[in-house]
Scaffold this active site. Structure first.
Site, PDB file in Angstrom:
ATOM      1  N   CYS A   1      29.173 -19.329 -11.253  1.00 12.68           N
ATOM      2  CA  CYS A   1      28.904 -18.155 -10.424  1.00 12.68           C
ATOM      3  C   CYS A   1      28.909 -18.608  -8.968  1.00 12.68           C
ATOM      4  O   CYS A   1      28.445 -19.706  -8.656  1.00 12.68           O
ATOM      5  CB  CYS A   1      27.551 -17.555 -10.799  1.00 12.68           C
ATOM      6  SG  CYS A   1      27.029 -16.165  -9.774  1.00 12.68           S
ATOM      7  N   HIS A   2      29.389 -17.766  -8.060  1.00 14.21           N
ATOM      8  CA  HIS A   2      29.486 -18.172  -6.661  1.00 14.21           C
ATOM      9  C   HIS A   2      28.273 -17.754  -5.841  1.00 14.21           C
ATOM     10  O   HIS A   2      28.302 -17.838  -4.620  1.00 14.21           O
ATOM     11  CB  HIS A   2      30.766 -17.604  -6.034  1.00 14.21           C
ATOM     12  CG  HIS A   2      31.062 -16.186  -6.399  1.00 14.21           C
ATOM     13  ND1 HIS A   2      32.248 -15.805  -6.959  1.00 14.21           N
ATOM     14  CD2 HIS A   2      30.308 -15.067  -6.312  1.00 14.21           C
ATOM     15  CE1 HIS A   2      32.223 -14.502  -7.182  1.00 14.21           C
ATOM     16  NE2 HIS A   2      31.072 -14.033  -6.791  1.00 14.21           N
TER      17      HIS A   2
ATOM     18  N   ARG B   1      13.719   2.723   1.644  1.00 14.21           N
ATOM     19  CA  ARG B   1      13.336   1.700   2.625  1.00 14.21           C
ATOM     20  C   ARG B   1      14.286   0.504   2.588  1.00 14.21           C
ATOM     21  O   ARG B   1      14.664  -0.037   3.639  1.00 14.21           O
ATOM     22  CB  ARG B   1      11.902   1.220   2.346  1.00 14.21           C
ATOM     23  CG  ARG B   1      11.433   0.099   3.280  1.00 14.21           C
ATOM     24  CD  ARG B   1       9.987  -0.280   3.021  1.00 14.21           C
ATOM     25  NE  ARG B   1       9.799  -1.075   1.828  1.00 14.21           N
ATOM     26  CZ  ARG B   1       9.811  -2.415   1.799  1.00 14.21           C
ATOM     27  NH1 ARG B   1      10.044  -3.096   2.904  1.00 14.21           N
ATOM     28  NH2 ARG B   1       9.608  -3.076   0.665  1.00 14.21           N
TER      29      ARG B   1
ATOM     30  N   HIS C   1      21.601 -15.726 -10.760  1.00 14.17           N
ATOM     31  CA  HIS C   1      21.275 -14.524  -9.982  1.00 14.17           C
ATOM     32  C   HIS C   1      19.797 -14.446  -9.605  1.00 14.17           C
ATOM     33  O   HIS C   1      19.389 -13.512  -8.926  1.00 14.17           O
ATOM     34  CB  HIS C   1      21.685 -13.230 -10.709  1.00 14.17           C
ATOM     35  CG  HIS C   1      23.158 -13.015 -10.775  1.00 14.17           C
ATOM     36  ND1 HIS C   1      23.710 -11.909 -11.393  1.00 14.17           N
ATOM     37  CD2 HIS C   1      24.209 -13.750 -10.316  1.00 14.17           C
ATOM     38  CE1 HIS C   1      25.032 -11.978 -11.304  1.00 14.17           C
ATOM     39  NE2 HIS C   1      25.350 -13.096 -10.664  1.00 14.17           N
TER      40      HIS C   1
ATOM     41  N   ASN D   1      29.788 -12.251 -17.249  1.00 13.01           N
ATOM     42  CA  ASN D   1      28.370 -11.892 -17.249  1.00 13.01           C
ATOM     43  C   ASN D   1      28.010 -11.091 -18.503  1.00 13.01           C
ATOM     44  O   ASN D   1      28.875 -10.492 -19.119  1.00 13.01           O
ATOM     45  CB  ASN D   1      28.046 -11.055 -15.998  1.00 13.01           C
ATOM     46  CG  ASN D   1      27.925 -11.907 -14.751  1.00 13.01           C
ATOM     47  OD1 ASN D   1      27.394 -13.001 -14.797  1.00 13.01           O
ATOM     48  ND2 ASN D   1      28.419 -11.406 -13.633  1.00 13.01           N
TER      49      ASN D   1
END
Length: 452
Positions: A187-188, A284, A217, A165
């Protein structure tokens, strides 16, 4: 695209004519290396492959070699195993090159978090976009250029399978700076997103039809069906009745955008301006600021545990994960067709994203190589976010290609999370501090500090 990219493996595939030479660059990332090897040796046709290990750290290279021999024995494989500190010697004659290098290792990663934190910038993972992603890319590019030059000289026809990355920036840089045209970023995130979604809605992954596309991503689940049923309806019902599900960033994004993102909430929070600079949103949505530093410590502990076990003449159990690289190697070598998700130059695959950007799409893999799928256009709200992502990527790549230090600042200025948290003069001050901290790893023209 079709069914899960992890189809049942045929019991016997076409025979390999010659054992492929598979080079792991950065093999000292021993834990990940072990998983890749377990996956490779799960294929009977690859148990006699030539496994070549390269790392610049002598101890880690020796540990990787010991791990390879241990896993081969455990899996009943008889590979030829070589280890080289010299990268070009390792690459000579390679058929496949798997890049898992992390430039700067733990020290550089800590810098990526600690310096921005002093400027008031929160990060969770810091490896894809944002200040962490920018400087991880900039210190990786000189290595990628040298790797590309070596491959052009000694294995020009090899496939480069990149795990390092920031994925999209690295693939764009490799294709624009090195001239290599057999580059796929792996990428997994898509697989594990679908795995977890199927668990959530209680359907078997192997019977689900899905399609995802976008950028690494920040791709999107465009289609999610089981036996003709739109599984998004099941997901909506679960979210409506479970307040804890609504305390996840990716669920919050899905509810507002209409399509589920393919990366974790920790990652996803960094790619948009809505969450990390609001303390109430951090609370939150339960965002673990600085989480990656804990992961780094865990990885180091796991490496040391593995090293010590191997030195004692034992080993540790290693489970296969069916990463994409072993599947690609098996498919190209044997001609067995399968679908994986890859990061590749766009070139019209997603019509409403920049042609020179790197996109993540399903790819057919067989004896002909890796063939990306043309998606068409994404929904406009998804396109808007992906364009912002790719615009920032492009400025970072241009900074390196054009030796233009101002583009580092321009990239930070347009990065959604950074620009939402800091004033523009603070962004420039932060970039100067990061340049000072990483100077010895940057190409010379990018080491300039520019002030505000």
């Amino acid at each position: 695209m079709g069914r899960s990219p992890f189809p049942p493996r045929p019991p016997e595939g076409p025979s390999i004519v010659t054992a492929p030479r598979i080079v792991l660059v950065g093999a000292g990332s021993v834990v990940f290396t072990q998983g890749l090897l377990a996956d490779l040796f799960a294929f009977p046709e690859l148990r006699g492959a030539h496994i070549v290990l390269h790392d610049i750290d002598d101890e880690r290279l020796a540990t990787a070699e010991a791990a390879t021999r241990y896993i081969a024995e455990q899996r009943g494989a008889t590979p030829r195993i070589s280890a080289f500190a010299d990268r070009r010697a390792a690459l000579d004659g390679a058929d496949f090159v798997i890049n898992i290098v992390q430039i700067g290792m733990v020290e550089a990663t800590r810098t990526d978090f600690e310096v921005p934190a002093r400027h008031g910038l929160s990060q969770t993972i810091g490896d894809t976009l944002g200040i962490g992603g920018i400087f991880r890319a900039l210190r990786t590019f000189p290595f990628l250029k040298a790797l590309g030059e070596d491959m052009a000289a000694v294995c020009p026809d090899a496939w480069l399978l990149n795990y390092t990355n920031p994925m999209a920036m690295n693939v764009q840089y490799l294709t624009q700076a090195t001239g290599l045209n057999r580059v796929v970023g792996l990428c997994h995130s898509v697989h594990w997103t679908m795995h977890d979604l199927c668990d959530l809605v209680n359907v078997p992954l192997e019977k689900v039809t899905y399609l995802a596309a976008g950028v690494n991503h920040q791709a999107w689940v465009l289609n999610f069906e089981y036996d003709g049923e739109n599984l998004y309806q099941r997901l909506d019902a679960l979210i409506a009745t479970d307040p804890q599900l609504r305390r996840r960033v990716r669920v919050d994004m899905y509810r507002r955008l209409g399509f589920y993102p393919t990366e974790t909430s920790e990652h996803s929070s960094e790619y948009v301006p809505w969450y990390l600079h609001h303390p109430s949103e951090i609370e939150r949505l339960r965002l673990p600021v600085g989480a990656y530093l804990g992961i780094v410590d865990e990885n180091m502990a796991e490496y040391e545990k593995t090293r010590d076990a191997l030195a004692a003449g034992t080993g540790l159990p290693v489970e296969g994960t069916m990463e994409y690289a072993p599947q690609i190697i098996h498919s190209i070598t044997t001609g067995t067709p399968r679908t994986v998700y890859g990061n590749v130059p766009n070139r019209g695959l997603i019509e409403n994203l920049p042609a020179h950007g790197t996109v993540e799409v399903p790819c057919l893999v067989d004896g002909s190589g890796v063939q990306p799928t043309r998606i068409g256009s994404l929904p406009p709200q998804l396109t808007a976010l992906n364009r912002a992502y790719l615009s920032m990527n492009d400025l970072v790549v241009r900074a390196a290609l054009e030796d233009e230090p101002r583009h580092i600042r321009h990239a930070a200025m347009v990065d959604p999370a950074t620009s939402s948290a800091l004033r523009v003069e603070q962004i420039w001050e932060l970039c100067d501090d990061m340049v000072r901290a990483h100077a010895d790893r940057l190409q010379p023209a990018l080491r300039a500090t520019l002030g505000t």
